[in-house]
Design a protein around this motif. Structure first.
Motif, PDB file in Angstrom:
ATOM      1  N   LEU A 236       0.832  -1.205   0.000  1.00 42.22           N
ATOM      2  CA  LEU A 236       0.000   0.000   0.000  1.00 42.22           C
ATOM      3  C   LEU A 236       0.867   1.256   0.000  1.00 42.22           C
ATOM      4  O   LEU A 236       0.634   2.196  -0.767  1.00 42.22           O
ATOM      5  CB  LEU A 236      -0.908  -0.018   1.236  1.00 42.22           C
ATOM      6  CG  LEU A 236      -2.071   0.985   1.256  1.00 42.22           C
ATOM      7  CD1 LEU A 236      -2.974   0.793   0.054  1.00 42.22           C
ATOM      8  CD2 LEU A 236      -2.861   0.828   2.549  1.00 42.22           C
ATOM      9  N   VAL A 237       1.903   1.254   0.841  1.00 41.13           N
ATOM     10  CA  VAL A 237       2.806   2.411   0.898  1.00 41.13           C
ATOM     11  C   VAL A 237       3.566   2.564  -0.411  1.00 41.13           C
ATOM     12  O   VAL A 237       3.706   3.674  -0.937  1.00 41.13           O
ATOM     13  CB  VAL A 237       3.794   2.267   2.077  1.00 41.13           C
ATOM     14  CG1 VAL A 237       4.833   3.372   2.030  1.00 41.13           C
ATOM     15  CG2 VAL A 237       3.050   2.318   3.394  1.00 41.13           C
ATOM     16  N   LEU A 238       4.051   1.461  -0.948  1.00 33.99           N
ATOM     17  CA  LEU A 238       4.809   1.526  -2.192  1.00 33.99           C
ATOM     18  C   LEU A 238       3.955   2.034  -3.345  1.00 33.99           C
ATOM     19  O   LEU A 238       4.424   2.782  -4.205  1.00 33.99           O
ATOM     20  CB  LEU A 238       5.395   0.157  -2.535  1.00 33.99           C
ATOM     21  CG  LEU A 238       6.536  -0.335  -1.622  1.00 33.99           C
ATOM     22  CD1 LEU A 238       6.982  -1.727  -2.043  1.00 33.99           C
ATOM     23  CD2 LEU A 238       7.707   0.636  -1.654  1.00 33.99           C
ATOM     24  N   GLY A 239       2.681   1.607  -3.375  1.00 32.08           N
ATOM     25  CA  GLY A 239       1.782   2.090  -4.421  1.00 32.08           C
ATOM     26  C   GLY A 239       1.579   3.594  -4.328  1.00 32.08           C
ATOM     27  O   GLY A 239       1.624   4.309  -5.339  1.00 32.08           O
ATOM     28  N   LYS A 240       1.377   4.084  -3.103  1.00 31.86           N
ATOM     29  CA  LYS A 240       1.206   5.525  -2.910  1.00 31.86           C
ATOM     30  C   LYS A 240       2.522   6.267  -3.199  1.00 31.86           C
ATOM     31  O   LYS A 240       2.525   7.352  -3.778  1.00 31.86           O
ATOM     32  CB  LYS A 240       0.751   5.808  -1.475  1.00 31.86           C
ATOM     33  CG  LYS A 240      -0.686   5.366  -1.188  1.00 31.86           C
ATOM     34  CD  LYS A 240      -1.061   5.659   0.250  1.00 31.86           C
ATOM     35  CE  LYS A 240      -2.504   5.288   0.540  1.00 31.86           C
ATOM     36  NZ  LYS A 240      -3.459   6.146  -0.183  1.00 31.86           N
ATOM     37  N   PHE A 241       3.642   5.655  -2.767  1.00 30.86           N
ATOM     38  CA  PHE A 241       4.946   6.270  -3.001  1.00 30.86           C
ATOM     39  C   PHE A 241       5.223   6.423  -4.490  1.00 30.86           C
ATOM     40  O   PHE A 241       5.718   7.475  -4.941  1.00 30.86           O
ATOM     41  CB  PHE A 241       6.035   5.424  -2.342  1.00 30.86           C
ATOM     42  CG  PHE A 241       7.431   5.829  -2.734  1.00 30.86           C
ATOM     43  CD1 PHE A 241       8.033   6.941  -2.176  1.00 30.86           C
ATOM     44  CD2 PHE A 241       8.139   5.098  -3.691  1.00 30.86           C
ATOM     45  CE1 PHE A 241       9.319   7.321  -2.540  1.00 30.86           C
ATOM     46  CE2 PHE A 241       9.422   5.477  -4.062  1.00 30.86           C
ATOM     47  CZ  PHE A 241      10.013   6.582  -3.487  1.00 30.86           C
ATOM     48  N   LEU A 242       4.927   5.393  -5.274  1.00 28.67           N
ATOM     49  CA  LEU A 242       5.157   5.462  -6.712  1.00 28.67           C
ATOM     50  C   LEU A 242       4.313   6.558  -7.358  1.00 28.67           C
ATOM     51  O   LEU A 242       4.759   7.241  -8.286  1.00 28.67           O
ATOM     52  CB  LEU A 242       4.853   4.113  -7.363  1.00 28.67           C
ATOM     53  CG  LEU A 242       5.859   2.987  -7.087  1.00 28.67           C
ATOM     54  CD1 LEU A 242       5.381   1.688  -7.729  1.00 28.67           C
ATOM     55  CD2 LEU A 242       7.243   3.365  -7.602  1.00 28.67           C
ATOM     56  N   THR A 243       3.103   6.749  -6.852  1.00 29.78           N
ATOM     57  CA  THR A 243       2.238   7.807  -7.388  1.00 29.78           C
ATOM     58  C   THR A 243       2.827   9.181  -7.085  1.00 29.78           C
ATOM     59  O   THR A 243       2.903  10.053  -7.964  1.00 29.78           O
ATOM     60  CB  THR A 243       0.835   7.712  -6.771  1.00 29.78           C
ATOM     61  OG1 THR A 243       0.317   6.403  -6.972  1.00 29.78           O
ATOM     62  CG2 THR A 243      -0.103   8.722  -7.414  1.00 29.78           C
ATOM     63  N   VAL A 244       3.276   9.367  -5.834  1.00 25.07           N
ATOM     64  CA  VAL A 244       3.877  10.651  -5.452  1.00 25.07           C
ATOM     65  C   VAL A 244       5.178  10.880  -6.215  1.00 25.07           C
ATOM     66  O   VAL A 244       5.454  11.986  -6.695  1.00 25.07           O
ATOM     67  CB  VAL A 244       4.132  10.690  -3.931  1.00 25.07           C
ATOM     68  CG1 VAL A 244       4.826  11.989  -3.533  1.00 25.07           C
ATOM     69  CG2 VAL A 244       2.824  10.555  -3.173  1.00 25.07           C
ATOM     70  N   LEU A 245       5.979   9.813  -6.345  1.00 36.70           N
ATOM     71  CA  LEU A 245       7.246   9.924  -7.069  1.00 36.70           C
ATOM     72  C   LEU A 245       7.007  10.274  -8.533  1.00 36.70           C
ATOM     73  O   LEU A 245       7.718  11.120  -9.105  1.00 36.70           O
ATOM     74  CB  LEU A 245       8.020   8.611  -6.969  1.00 36.70           C
ATOM     75  CG  LEU A 245       9.365   8.558  -7.704  1.00 36.70           C
ATOM     76  CD1 LEU A 245      10.322   9.599  -7.151  1.00 36.70           C
ATOM     77  CD2 LEU A 245       9.972   7.170  -7.604  1.00 36.70           C
ATOM     78  N   LEU A 246       6.017   9.645  -9.147  1.00 34.09           N
ATOM     79  CA  LEU A 246       5.700   9.946 -10.547  1.00 34.09           C
ATOM     80  C   LEU A 246       5.282  11.395 -10.708  1.00 34.09           C
ATOM     81  O   LEU A 246       5.694  12.070 -11.659  1.00 34.09           O
ATOM     82  CB  LEU A 246       4.594   9.014 -11.047  1.00 34.09           C
ATOM     83  CG  LEU A 246       4.157   9.225 -12.503  1.00 34.09           C
ATOM     84  CD1 LEU A 246       5.308   8.935 -13.457  1.00 34.09           C
ATOM     85  CD2 LEU A 246       2.950   8.353 -12.842  1.00 34.09           C
ATOM     86  N   SER A 247       4.486  11.890  -9.768  1.00 33.34           N
ATOM     87  CA  SER A 247       4.058  13.287  -9.824  1.00 33.34           C
ATOM     88  C   SER A 247       5.250  14.222  -9.685  1.00 33.34           C
ATOM     89  O   SER A 247       5.380  15.209 -10.422  1.00 33.34           O
ATOM     90  CB  SER A 247       3.049  13.559  -8.710  1.00 33.34           C
ATOM     91  OG  SER A 247       2.742  14.939  -8.635  1.00 33.34           O
ATOM     92  N   SER A 248       6.158  13.890  -8.753  1.00 33.67           N
ATOM     93  CA  SER A 248       7.344  14.716  -8.550  1.00 33.67           C
ATOM     94  C   SER A 248       8.245  14.694  -9.777  1.00 33.67           C
ATOM     95  O   SER A 248       8.765  15.725 -10.204  1.00 33.67           O
ATOM     96  CB  SER A 248       8.100  14.232  -7.320  1.00 33.67           C
ATOM     97  OG  SER A 248       9.234  15.024  -7.069  1.00 33.67           O
ATOM     98  N   LEU A 249       8.432  13.497 -10.354  1.00 30.11           N
ATOM     99  CA  LEU A 249       9.269  13.373 -11.548  1.00 30.11           C
ATOM    100  C   LEU A 249       8.635  14.076 -12.742  1.00 30.11           C
ATOM    101  O   LEU A 249       9.336  14.639 -13.585  1.00 30.11           O
ATOM    102  CB  LEU A 249       9.513  11.896 -11.873  1.00 30.11           C
ATOM    103  CG  LEU A 249      10.426  11.146 -10.900  1.00 30.11           C
ATOM    104  CD1 LEU A 249      10.541   9.685 -11.311  1.00 30.11           C
ATOM    105  CD2 LEU A 249      11.799  11.786 -10.839  1.00 30.11           C
ATOM    106  N   ALA A 250       7.302  14.024 -12.816  1.00 26.63           N
ATOM    107  CA  ALA A 250       6.611  14.731 -13.903  1.00 26.63           C
ATOM    108  C   ALA A 250       6.856  16.226 -13.788  1.00 26.63           C
ATOM    109  O   ALA A 250       7.121  16.917 -14.781  1.00 26.63           O
ATOM    110  CB  ALA A 250       5.118  14.429 -13.863  1.00 26.63           C
ATOM    111  N   CYS A 251       6.801  16.714 -12.543  1.00 26.70           N
ATOM    112  CA  CYS A 251       7.070  18.138 -12.320  1.00 26.70           C
ATOM    113  C   CYS A 251       8.515  18.465 -12.675  1.00 26.70           C
ATOM    114  O   CYS A 251       8.796  19.488 -13.308  1.00 26.70           O
ATOM    115  CB  CYS A 251       6.773  18.490 -10.869  1.00 26.70           C
ATOM    116  SG  CYS A 251       6.862  20.252 -10.498  1.00 26.70           S
TER     117      CYS A 251
END
Length: 402
Positions: A236-251
């Motif tokens: 669950l944490v990894l799934g949320k982490f990947l979403t946040v990381l993707l958003s940060s990398l997109a930015c």
């Protein structure tokens, strides 16, 4: 894990506010703001430079030549009021009241003082906070020209010909031979400020979705539903982490692409050859290296903001926690601007500071790839450690149900 990632990503894409901060802001708003600030600043400086200042000279008879130089200068006009000033204090009061912009007190005739082996001390009275030093620089330039004329005449009267005067006044001339190219010179001056734009944007790209995925889930009451699914806490944490990381990398991606595009546009229109030549030497590989440095930083920030968001009870509380984190990110960036701060084996181990210094070296074109690899490895290690702490944090009931 990937099912959680897919679910959170779909919700993120439906959030227009987050998409605006992650995509639109770095691509359009910041370049527009920077261009607008630069334009307004240049216009303000031009207006201040073109302003005609009212002056008043006490004891103008001591140097009629200098008084005439000021009178015929395009930046000055003589005071036309009826009031008379005869002391320094009177000039100060006149400047404070706005009657004049600058007062000039000629204490003695410089020609007579020079004959006696003395210096003529003149005083300029003005408000330096409002003049941006234009007034003093212009008057000092006029005084220096007149002083050089008097010096030349005095040396001629002593039997020193004009062609020998320069050698006598300055027997040794030291010239600078700079081994740095134009890119390195300009990169040293502006390269350190680029992280001010990039690194906070990476943090911003992680903050907004992280607040929603942690504190937002708590506030909406949907976190309990997720905990009931057959998914481990780690997944669950990894799934949320990947979403946040993707958003940060997109930015980060949008920011670097935006910077590359706007630099190329600026190079096409800027008429200054020095800046044009310096920036035209920045290659696509340089932007790739900058992005590579931002990836582990994005992972570090994603772990931090997700842990903070999980700890917070509400969306508003999470936002309050993010403010000190944002201020804390600027501190290591400021450290990179300190004198004699260079990228070496020691500074390469300081989080965030190492990335700021490395970006400056990339812009300068003097990056050490060994140190660059060290920064990526140490930053990735720190990100992994923070992610492990975030997983452990999420496993505590006292944190999830505060």
């Amino acid at each position: 894990m990937f099912e959680v990632f897919k679910k959170e990503l779909l919700e993120l894409l439906r959030d227009r506010k987050t998409l605006f901060f992650v995509l639109a802001l770095p691509m359009l708003i910041f370049p527009v703001i920077m261009g607008l600030v630069g334009f307004l600043g240049s216009q303000a400086a031009l207006k201040a430079e073109q302003k005609v200042h009212t002056y008043y000279i006490i004891n103008a008879q001591h140097s009629k030549q200098f008084a005439e130089r000021v009178f015929y200068h395009k930046s000055f006009k003589q005071y036309s009021g009826a009031e008379q000033f005869d002391t320094i204090d009177a000039l100060k009061e006149a400047v404070r009241s706005g009657s004049i912009d600058v007062g000039i007190y000629l204490e003695a005739d410089p020609a007579d003082a020079l004959k006696q082996g003395k210096q003529a001390k003149w005083q300029m009275v003005f408000n330096d906070a409002q003049s941006i030093n234009f007034i003093y620089n212009r008057l000092q330039s006029l005084a220096n020209e007149f002083s050089e004329l008097l010096r030349e005449q005095a040396l001629v009267s002593l039997g020193v010909s004009k062609d020998k005067q320069q050698a006598i006044l300055q027997p040794i001339v030291v010239s600078k031979v700079d081994t740095a190219d134009k890119r390195e010179n300009i990169g040293e001056k502006i390269g350190a400020f680029i992280p001010y734009l990039l690194i906070p944007l990476v943090l911003m790209g992680a903050s907004y979705p992280a607040i929603d995925l942690g504190a937002g889930e708590k506030e909406r009451g949907t976190l309990e539903t997720l905990l009931l699914t057959p998914v481990t806490r780690t997944q669950l944490v990894l799934g949320k982490f990947l979403t946040v990381l993707l958003s940060s990398l997109a930015c980060a991606t949008v920011t670097v692409l935006s910077m590359a595009i706007w630099v190329s546009v600026a190079v096409s229109f800027v008429e200054l050859d020095t800046i044009k030549n310096a920036f035209s030497s920045i290659t696509g590989m340089d932007f790739v290296l900058i992005f590579a440095l931002l990836v582990p930083i994005a992972a570090i920030f994603s772990s931090l903001v997700l842990a903070i968001s999980i700890y917070a009870r509400t969306f508003k509380e999470a936002q309050n926690y993010m403010a000190p984190l944002s201020m804390g990110v600027f501190l290591p960036i400021v450290v990179s601007l300190m004198p004699n701060m260079v990228l070496n084996a020691k500074t390469a181990l300081i989080p965030v500071t190492n990335v700021a210094l490395a970006i400056k070296e990339i812009v300068k074109g003097t990056v050490d790839y060994g140190l660059l690899s060290m920064i990526v490895i140490t930053s990735a290690g720190l990100a992994a450690l923070l992610l492990a702490c975030c997983v452990r944090w999420f496993s505590k009931e006292t944190v999830l149900f505060r």
